[in-house]
Design a protein around this motif. Structure first.
Motif, PDB file in Angstrom:
ATOM      1  N   ILE A 194       0.832  -0.966   0.100  1.00 32.21           N
ATOM      2  CA  ILE A 194      -0.045  -0.015   0.190  1.00 32.21           C
ATOM      3  C   ILE A 194       0.635   1.245   0.142  1.00 32.21           C
ATOM      4  CG2 ILE A 194      -1.618   1.218   1.214  1.00 32.21           C
ATOM      5  CD1 ILE A 194      -2.697  -1.511   2.265  1.00 32.21           C
ATOM      6  N   ALA A 195       0.441   2.073  -0.957  1.00 33.28           N
ATOM      7  CA  ALA A 195       1.453   3.454  -1.056  1.00 33.28           C
ATOM      8  C   ALA A 195       0.637   4.605  -0.542  1.00 33.28           C
ATOM      9  CB  ALA A 195       1.811   3.494  -2.559  1.00 33.28           C
ATOM     10  N   LYS A 196      -0.582   4.687  -0.994  1.00 24.82           N
ATOM     11  CA  LYS A 196      -1.501   5.907  -0.635  1.00 24.82           C
ATOM     12  C   LYS A 196      -2.824   5.800  -0.561  1.00 24.82           C
ATOM     13  CE  LYS A 196      -1.166   7.481  -5.479  1.00 24.82           C
ATOM     14  NZ  LYS A 196      -0.748   8.751  -6.273  1.00 24.82           N
ATOM     15  N   ALA A 197      -3.622   6.600  -0.129  1.00 27.50           N
ATOM     16  CA  ALA A 197      -4.909   6.758  -0.046  1.00 27.50           C
ATOM     17  C   ALA A 197      -5.711   8.117  -0.179  1.00 27.50           C
ATOM     18  CB  ALA A 197      -5.404   5.982   1.388  1.00 27.50           C
ATOM     19  N   ARG A 198      -6.866   8.120  -0.668  1.00 30.97           N
ATOM     20  CA  ARG A 198      -7.559   9.311  -0.939  1.00 30.97           C
ATOM     21  C   ARG A 198      -8.779   9.118  -0.205  1.00 30.97           C
ATOM     22  NH1 ARG A 198      -6.813  14.124  -3.387  1.00 30.97           N
ATOM     23  NH2 ARG A 198      -8.641  15.212  -4.101  1.00 30.97           N
ATOM     24  N   LEU A 214     -26.329  -0.429  13.914  1.00 29.35           N
ATOM     25  CA  LEU A 214     -25.714   0.584  14.936  1.00 29.35           C
ATOM     26  C   LEU A 214     -26.616   0.788  16.202  1.00 29.35           C
ATOM     27  CD1 LEU A 214     -24.150   3.071  12.401  1.00 29.35           C
ATOM     28  CD2 LEU A 214     -22.926   1.130  13.449  1.00 29.35           C
ATOM     29  N   GLY A 215     -27.697   0.376  16.108  1.00 25.71           N
ATOM     30  CA  GLY A 215     -28.547   0.506  17.255  1.00 25.71           C
ATOM     31  C   GLY A 215     -28.913   1.978  17.652  1.00 25.71           C
ATOM     32  N   ILE A 216     -29.296   2.768  16.526  1.00 20.69           N
ATOM     33  CA  ILE A 216     -29.679   3.930  16.647  1.00 20.69           C
ATOM     34  C   ILE A 216     -31.126   4.160  15.820  1.00 20.69           C
ATOM     35  CG2 ILE A 216     -27.309   5.001  16.801  1.00 20.69           C
ATOM     36  CD1 ILE A 216     -27.192   5.389  13.953  1.00 20.69           C
ATOM     37  N   PRO A 217     -31.895   5.420  16.008  1.00 22.06           N
ATOM     38  CA  PRO A 217     -32.932   5.610  15.335  1.00 22.06           C
ATOM     39  C   PRO A 217     -32.679   5.822  13.852  1.00 22.06           C
ATOM     40  CG  PRO A 217     -32.796   6.949  17.216  1.00 22.06           C
ATOM     41  CD  PRO A 217     -31.488   6.312  17.182  1.00 22.06           C
ATOM     42  N   VAL A 218     -33.598   5.481  13.170  1.00 19.56           N
ATOM     43  CA  VAL A 218     -33.553   5.779  11.673  1.00 19.56           C
ATOM     44  C   VAL A 218     -33.514   7.095  11.617  1.00 19.56           C
ATOM     45  CG1 VAL A 218     -34.824   5.569   9.342  1.00 19.56           C
ATOM     46  CG2 VAL A 218     -34.887   3.657  11.041  1.00 19.56           C
ATOM     47  N   GLY A 219     -32.860   7.702  10.469  1.00 17.52           N
ATOM     48  CA  GLY A 219     -32.615   9.137  10.290  1.00 17.52           C
ATOM     49  C   GLY A 219     -31.507   9.893  11.162  1.00 17.52           C
ATOM     50  N   SER A 220     -30.939   9.053  12.221  1.00 20.30           N
ATOM     51  CA  SER A 220     -29.849   9.794  12.960  1.00 20.30           C
ATOM     52  C   SER A 220     -28.688  10.279  11.999  1.00 20.30           C
ATOM     53  CB  SER A 220     -29.581   8.866  13.923  1.00 20.30           C
ATOM     54  OG  SER A 220     -30.363   8.359  14.900  1.00 20.30           O
ATOM     55  N   PRO A 221     -27.999  11.291  12.393  1.00 19.76           N
ATOM     56  CA  PRO A 221     -26.877  11.735  11.589  1.00 19.76           C
ATOM     57  C   PRO A 221     -25.729  10.761  11.632  1.00 19.76           C
ATOM     58  CG  PRO A 221     -27.186  13.094  13.817  1.00 19.76           C
ATOM     59  CD  PRO A 221     -28.294  12.281  13.568  1.00 19.76           C
ATOM     60  N   LEU A 222     -24.815  10.697  10.621  1.00 20.84           N
ATOM     61  CA  LEU A 222     -23.700   9.917  10.664  1.00 20.84           C
ATOM     62  C   LEU A 222     -22.762  10.548  10.017  1.00 20.84           C
ATOM     63  CD1 LEU A 222     -25.442   6.251   9.625  1.00 20.84           C
ATOM     64  CD2 LEU A 222     -24.539   6.923  12.143  1.00 20.84           C
ATOM     65  N   ILE A 223     -21.482  10.222  10.259  1.00 20.74           N
ATOM     66  CA  ILE A 223     -20.249  10.804   9.490  1.00 20.74           C
ATOM     67  C   ILE A 223     -20.018   9.659   8.628  1.00 20.74           C
ATOM     68  CG2 ILE A 223     -17.992  11.430   9.776  1.00 20.74           C
ATOM     69  CD1 ILE A 223     -18.265  12.032  12.584  1.00 20.74           C
ATOM     70  N   ALA A 224     -19.983  10.055   7.364  1.00 17.70           N
ATOM     71  CA  ALA A 224     -19.810   9.159   6.153  1.00 17.70           C
ATOM     72  C   ALA A 224     -18.166   9.552   5.653  1.00 17.70           C
ATOM     73  CB  ALA A 224     -20.508   9.295   4.873  1.00 17.70           C
ATOM     74  N   VAL A 225     -17.557   8.556   5.379  1.00 20.54           N
ATOM     75  CA  VAL A 225     -16.139   8.675   4.794  1.00 20.54           C
ATOM     76  C   VAL A 225     -15.785   7.380   3.694  1.00 20.54           C
ATOM     77  CG1 VAL A 225     -13.655   8.141   5.253  1.00 20.54           C
ATOM     78  CG2 VAL A 225     -15.127   8.987   7.195  1.00 20.54           C
ATOM     79  N   GLU A 226     -15.550   8.154   2.518  1.00 22.34           N
ATOM     80  CA  GLU A 226     -15.422   7.043   1.440  1.00 22.34           C
ATOM     81  C   GLU A 226     -13.810   7.215   1.164  1.00 22.34           C
ATOM     82  OE1 GLU A 226     -17.654   7.858  -1.888  1.00 22.34           O
ATOM     83  OE2 GLU A 226     -19.275   7.047  -1.256  1.00 22.34           O
ATOM     84  N   ARG A 227     -13.078   6.094   0.913  1.00 21.49           N
ATOM     85  CA  ARG A 227     -11.530   6.005   0.670  1.00 21.49           C
ATOM     86  C   ARG A 227     -11.258   5.109  -0.210  1.00 21.49           C
ATOM     87  NH1 ARG A 227     -10.087   5.470   5.896  1.00 21.49           N
ATOM     88  NH2 ARG A 227      -9.998   3.231   5.701  1.00 21.49           N
ATOM     89  N   VAL A 228     -10.595   5.550  -1.070  1.00 23.53           N
ATOM     90  CA  VAL A 228      -9.758   4.568  -2.341  1.00 23.53           C
ATOM     91  C   VAL A 228      -8.133   4.501  -1.969  1.00 23.53           C
ATOM     92  CG1 VAL A 228      -9.069   4.241  -4.641  1.00 23.53           C
ATOM     93  CG2 VAL A 228     -11.372   5.299  -4.056  1.00 23.53           C
ATOM     94  N   VAL A 229      -7.998   3.203  -1.818  1.00 32.52           N
ATOM     95  CA  VAL A 229      -6.396   3.020  -1.126  1.00 32.52           C
ATOM     96  C   VAL A 229      -5.692   2.380  -2.656  1.00 32.52           C
ATOM     97  CG1 VAL A 229      -5.019   1.659   0.023  1.00 32.52           C
ATOM     98  CG2 VAL A 229      -7.185   2.576   1.046  1.00 32.52           C
ATOM     99  N   ARG A 230      -4.538   2.793  -2.838  1.00 34.75           N
ATOM    100  CA  ARG A 230      -3.640   2.387  -4.168  1.00 34.75           C
ATOM    101  C   ARG A 230      -2.451   1.778  -3.557  1.00 34.75           C
ATOM    102  NH1 ARG A 230      -5.680   4.698  -8.628  1.00 34.75           N
ATOM    103  NH2 ARG A 230      -7.247   6.278  -8.608  1.00 34.75           N
ATOM    104  N   ASP A 231      -1.955   0.798  -4.413  1.00 32.08           N
ATOM    105  CA  ASP A 231      -0.582   0.133  -4.284  1.00 32.08           C
ATOM    106  C   ASP A 231       0.474   1.038  -4.712  1.00 32.08           C
ATOM    107  OD1 ASP A 231      -0.528  -0.381  -6.962  1.00 32.08           O
ATOM    108  OD2 ASP A 231      -0.831  -2.514  -6.587  1.00 32.08           O
ATOM    109  N   GLU A 232       1.617   0.714  -4.669  1.00 31.75           N
ATOM    110  CA  GLU A 232       2.622   1.336  -5.094  1.00 31.75           C
ATOM    111  C   GLU A 232       3.194   1.364  -6.735  1.00 31.75           C
ATOM    112  OE1 GLU A 232       6.256  -0.808  -3.887  1.00 31.75           O
ATOM    113  OE2 GLU A 232       5.861  -2.565  -4.857  1.00 31.75           O
TER     114      GLU A 232
END
Length: 271
Positions: A194-198, A214-232
């Protein structure tokens, strides 16, 4: 803990805060609004929420809608419904909160793996949806390895992870391995360097399946993270989407006096 007497203050303009043209049911919108007020401390532990009749007036909804919202809050463990007394906010301040840096990615993932446990909910090989194919730079419909996991701290779920990797990479580990090691460790053991990620951070709301996990009410706010990892070589070897409970997870960034990003001490990030 001494129970405080009701001190809830009506949220001025609360009725206008509900979007009756939105696709989200009104009771879910009320749950999200009250959850935010509880999590922010605007309504403290030990204080009482308004009764169902008061909610009807405050938000301009039916008694059935108000009752369902209160039941959802109770089911999520945010409040206790006490017959003859009202609905009391519970003390959830003892739940640990992760602080994560956006830097030191590999060190953060390693720390996360040591301090938490992961349960694998789904492990399969599937045709790549268009968005996944674009992220992994493969043809739409090409076979990819798909995994759904939930990560827990002290048996309390705080993140929901959906991961896709190219088929030839996914064939190098098994479902059971993902319950014991972070994915980036499995990739490295399989010879992927693994070399880098964005990654991109945004916000979203919990849909019914994720809310249940997650044991929370429907419609609760969430932090969303999307990541692409690349090799060398620059090849994408992982596309992951993570949903965090903001009451149990926060992201920190340090800035120097010229607006640059400092490298903080490694903390935790998910994988």
């Amino acid at each position: 803990m001494q129970v405080r007497q009701p001190s809830y203050v009506r949220d001025k303009g609360a009725e206008r805060a509900l979007d009756r043209a939105a696709g989200m049911p009104l009771y879910q919108q009320i749950v999200a609004l009250l959850t935010n007020r509880i999590r922010s401390g605007a309504i403290a532990a030990g204080e009482y929420l308004p009764g169902e009749k008061d909610l009807c007036v405050e938000y301009g909804v039916s008694r059935i809608t108000a009752r369902r919202a209160m039941n959802e809050l109770a089911h999520a463990g945010l409040v206790a419904r006490e017959q003859g007394r009202g609905t009391r906010v519970l003390d959830n301040q003892l739940s640990p909160v992760f602080s994560a840096s956006i830097n030191g990615w590999r060190e953060n993932v390693t720390a996360m793996g040591r301090r938490t446990s992961a349960q694998v909910l789904d492990f399969a090989y599937v045709p790549a949806p268009a968005a996944v194919a674009a992220a992994l730079e493969v043809a739409p419909g090409e076979t990819v390895q798909h995994t759904v996991r939930v990560r827990q701290l002290n048996d309390e779920p705080f993140s929901h992870l959906v991961t896709y990797v190219p088929e030839d990479v996914g064939r190098r580990y098994k479902r059971a391995d993902l319950g014991n090691s972070p994915l980036h460790k499995l990739l490295e053991r399989a010879g992927v360097r693994i070399a880098k990620a964005r990654q991109m951070l945004t916000a979203t709301l919990a849909d019914p399946p994720v809310a249940g996990i997650l044991g929370i009410p429907v419609g609760s706010p969430l932090i969303a993270v999307e990541r692409v990892v690349r090799d060398e070589t620059g090849r994408p070897v992982e596309f992951i989407r993570i949903l965090y409970r903001p009451d149990l997870y926060r992201i920190e960034i340090s800035m120097d006096n010229e607006g640059g990003v400092e490298r903080p001490e490694p903390k935790v990030l998910d994988s």
